[in-house]
Design an enzyme around this catalytic site. Structure first.
Site, PDB file in Angstrom:
ATOM      1  N   ARG A  79      -2.307  -5.716  -8.580  1.00 32.15           N
ATOM      2  CA  ARG A  79      -1.182  -6.635  -8.353  1.00 32.15           C
ATOM      3  C   ARG A  79      -1.191  -7.764  -9.372  1.00 32.15           C
ATOM      4  O   ARG A  79      -0.173  -8.146  -9.891  1.00 32.15           O
ATOM      5  CB  ARG A  79      -1.286  -7.245  -6.949  1.00 32.15           C
ATOM      6  CG  ARG A  79      -1.040  -6.269  -5.842  1.00 32.15           C
ATOM      7  CD  ARG A  79      -1.536  -6.783  -4.531  1.00 32.15           C
ATOM      8  NE  ARG A  79      -2.994  -6.859  -4.534  1.00 32.15           N
ATOM      9  CZ  ARG A  79      -3.744  -7.179  -3.498  1.00 32.15           C
ATOM     10  NH1 ARG A  79      -3.168  -7.515  -2.361  1.00 32.15           N
ATOM     11  NH2 ARG A  79      -5.051  -7.197  -3.580  1.00 32.15           N
ATOM     12  N   LYS A 121     -15.560  -6.744   4.226  1.00 33.24           N
ATOM     13  CA  LYS A 121     -14.608  -7.711   4.795  1.00 33.24           C
ATOM     14  C   LYS A 121     -14.682  -7.653   6.323  1.00 33.24           C
ATOM     15  O   LYS A 121     -14.849  -6.571   6.887  1.00 33.24           O
ATOM     16  CB  LYS A 121     -13.182  -7.350   4.383  1.00 33.24           C
ATOM     17  CG  LYS A 121     -12.933  -7.444   2.890  1.00 33.24           C
ATOM     18  CD  LYS A 121     -11.512  -7.039   2.582  1.00 33.24           C
ATOM     19  CE  LYS A 121     -11.256  -7.003   1.086  1.00 33.24           C
ATOM     20  NZ  LYS A 121      -9.977  -6.394   0.756  1.00 33.24           N
ATOM     21  N   SER A 162      -2.932  -8.007   2.628  1.00 28.51           N
ATOM     22  CA  SER A 162      -3.165  -7.905   4.077  1.00 28.51           C
ATOM     23  C   SER A 162      -3.664  -9.250   4.609  1.00 28.51           C
ATOM     24  O   SER A 162      -3.324  -9.654   5.710  1.00 28.51           O
ATOM     25  CB  SER A 162      -4.181  -6.807   4.377  1.00 28.51           C
ATOM     26  OG  SER A 162      -3.676  -5.562   3.963  1.00 28.51           O
ATOM     27  N   HIS A 173       0.841  -1.204   0.000  1.00 31.86           N
ATOM     28  CA  HIS A 173       0.000   0.000   0.000  1.00 31.86           C
ATOM     29  C   HIS A 173       0.876   1.254   0.000  1.00 31.86           C
ATOM     30  O   HIS A 173       0.575   2.230  -0.684  1.00 31.86           O
ATOM     31  CB  HIS A 173      -0.864   0.062   1.268  1.00 31.86           C
ATOM     32  CG  HIS A 173      -1.907  -1.004   1.380  1.00 31.86           C
ATOM     33  ND1 HIS A 173      -1.971  -1.882   2.429  1.00 31.86           N
ATOM     34  CD2 HIS A 173      -2.963  -1.314   0.576  1.00 31.86           C
ATOM     35  CE1 HIS A 173      -3.016  -2.683   2.286  1.00 31.86           C
ATOM     36  NE2 HIS A 173      -3.626  -2.375   1.163  1.00 31.86           N
TER      37      HIS A 173
HETATM   38  P1  ADP Z   1     -10.003  -3.129  -0.332  1.00 29.30           P
HETATM   39  O1  ADP Z   1     -10.543  -3.910   0.805  1.00 29.30           O
HETATM   40  O2  ADP Z   1     -10.768  -1.883  -0.623  1.00 29.30           O
HETATM   41  O3  ADP Z   1      -9.655  -3.904  -1.577  1.00 29.30           O
HETATM   42  P2  ADP Z   1      -7.264  -3.094   0.514  1.00 29.30           P
HETATM   43  O4  ADP Z   1      -6.815  -2.385   1.729  1.00 29.30           O
HETATM   44  O5  ADP Z   1      -7.181  -4.568   0.506  1.00 29.30           O
HETATM   45  O6  ADP Z   1      -8.683  -2.521   0.252  1.00 29.30           O
HETATM   46  O7  ADP Z   1      -6.495  -2.512  -0.731  1.00 29.30           O
HETATM   47  C1  ADP Z   1      -6.625  -1.165  -1.090  1.00 29.30           C
HETATM   48  C2  ADP Z   1      -6.044  -0.976  -2.457  1.00 29.30           C
HETATM   49  O8  ADP Z   1      -4.648  -1.227  -2.372  1.00 29.30           O
HETATM   50  C3  ADP Z   1      -6.586  -1.907  -3.518  1.00 29.30           C
HETATM   51  O9  ADP Z   1      -6.668  -1.217  -4.741  1.00 29.30           O
HETATM   52  C4  ADP Z   1      -5.568  -2.994  -3.604  1.00 29.30           C
HETATM   53  O10 ADP Z   1      -5.516  -3.555  -4.901  1.00 29.30           O
HETATM   54  C5  ADP Z   1      -4.309  -2.202  -3.314  1.00 29.30           C
HETATM   55  N1  ADP Z   1      -3.284  -3.060  -2.741  1.00 29.30           N
HETATM   56  C6  ADP Z   1      -3.392  -3.982  -1.786  1.00 29.30           C
HETATM   57  N2  ADP Z   1      -2.219  -4.614  -1.556  1.00 29.30           N
HETATM   58  C7  ADP Z   1      -1.344  -4.048  -2.436  1.00 29.30           C
HETATM   59  C8  ADP Z   1       0.007  -4.279  -2.760  1.00 29.30           C
HETATM   60  N3  ADP Z   1       0.710  -5.250  -2.198  1.00 29.30           N
HETATM   61  N4  ADP Z   1       0.567  -3.504  -3.699  1.00 29.30           N
HETATM   62  C9  ADP Z   1      -0.163  -2.545  -4.305  1.00 29.30           C
HETATM   63  N5  ADP Z   1      -1.437  -2.309  -4.094  1.00 29.30           N
HETATM   64  C10 ADP Z   1      -2.038  -3.046  -3.172  1.00 29.30           C
END
Ligand code: ADP
Length: 162
Positions: A90, A41, A128, A17
């Site tokens: 990703r 979630k 995550s 992130h």
């Molecule tokens: P959500 O529950 O809204 O998908 P996340 O917190 O899981 O939120 O992810 C937020 C954003 O960050 C999403 O667009 C996701 O694709 C991106 N994201 C999550 N992990 C990574 C990562 N390792 N690298 C880049 N972007 C990521």
């Protein structure tokens, strides 16, 4: 000038992130990292803690503001006068989900744009969800999250298992 929001559940925030936010910052100059309070979630951390962790990470990064919001992302984005939603891609499977979400959002807010950026390949496998699984199994996640986030993960899991 476009104003961008990077929305997500950030449960918890990871180096993936952070990498994406930094890339976004190069383009937008100002970025609001917005933690979704209402997420479909089941989160490990309550919204306040998810915000605290993200705020701690970006406290010395000019241009990044960390907030949280309730309800639909598009409504929040509009309410702060932003017009871009930044999201990370990703894998191909992310694309499918993000594509559907972007088009659903567009139905409600044709005035806003979703923008997608590719993460660094160093973090392209990070999620995550797996970070939480690794910690729950006693693994070391120091390569995946900042130390203060790792500490919170360990505290949370220790509290759960005691
Ligand atoms: P959500 O529950 O809204 O998908 P996340 O917190 O899981 O939120 O992810 C937020 C954003 O960050 C999403 O667009 C996701 O694709 C991106 N994201 C999550 N992990 C990574 C990562 N390792 N690298 C880049 N972007 C990521």
């Amino acid at each position: 000038m476009s104003k961008a929001v990077y929305p997500g559940s950030f449960d918890p925030i990871s180096y993936g992130h952070i990498d994406l936010a930094r890339r976004g910052l190069r383009i937008f100059g100002e970025l609001t990292v917005a933690v979704a309070r209402d997420t479909s979630k089941a989160t490990l951390f309550p919204a306040e803690e998810r915000v605290d962790m993200a705020a701690e990470v970006f406290k010395d990064t000019p241009g990044v503001t960390v907030t949280s919001y309730k309800g639909m992302t598009v409504d929040y984005v509009r309410s702060i006068g932003a017009n871009v939603m930044l999201r990370g891609i990703r894998t191909v499977s992310d694309f499918e989900y993000e594509f559907q979400m972007a088009l659903t959002n567009r139905h409600f807010a044709d005035d806003l744009e979703a923008m997608f950026m590719m993460t660094s390949n160093k973090y392209s496998f990070l999620s995550s969800r797996f970070i939480k699984e690794v910690v729950a199994l006693g693994g070391d996640v120091s390569a995946f999250v900042p130390p203060q986030v790792e500490k919170r993960l360990q505290e949370k899991l220790a509290r759960r298992s005691s």
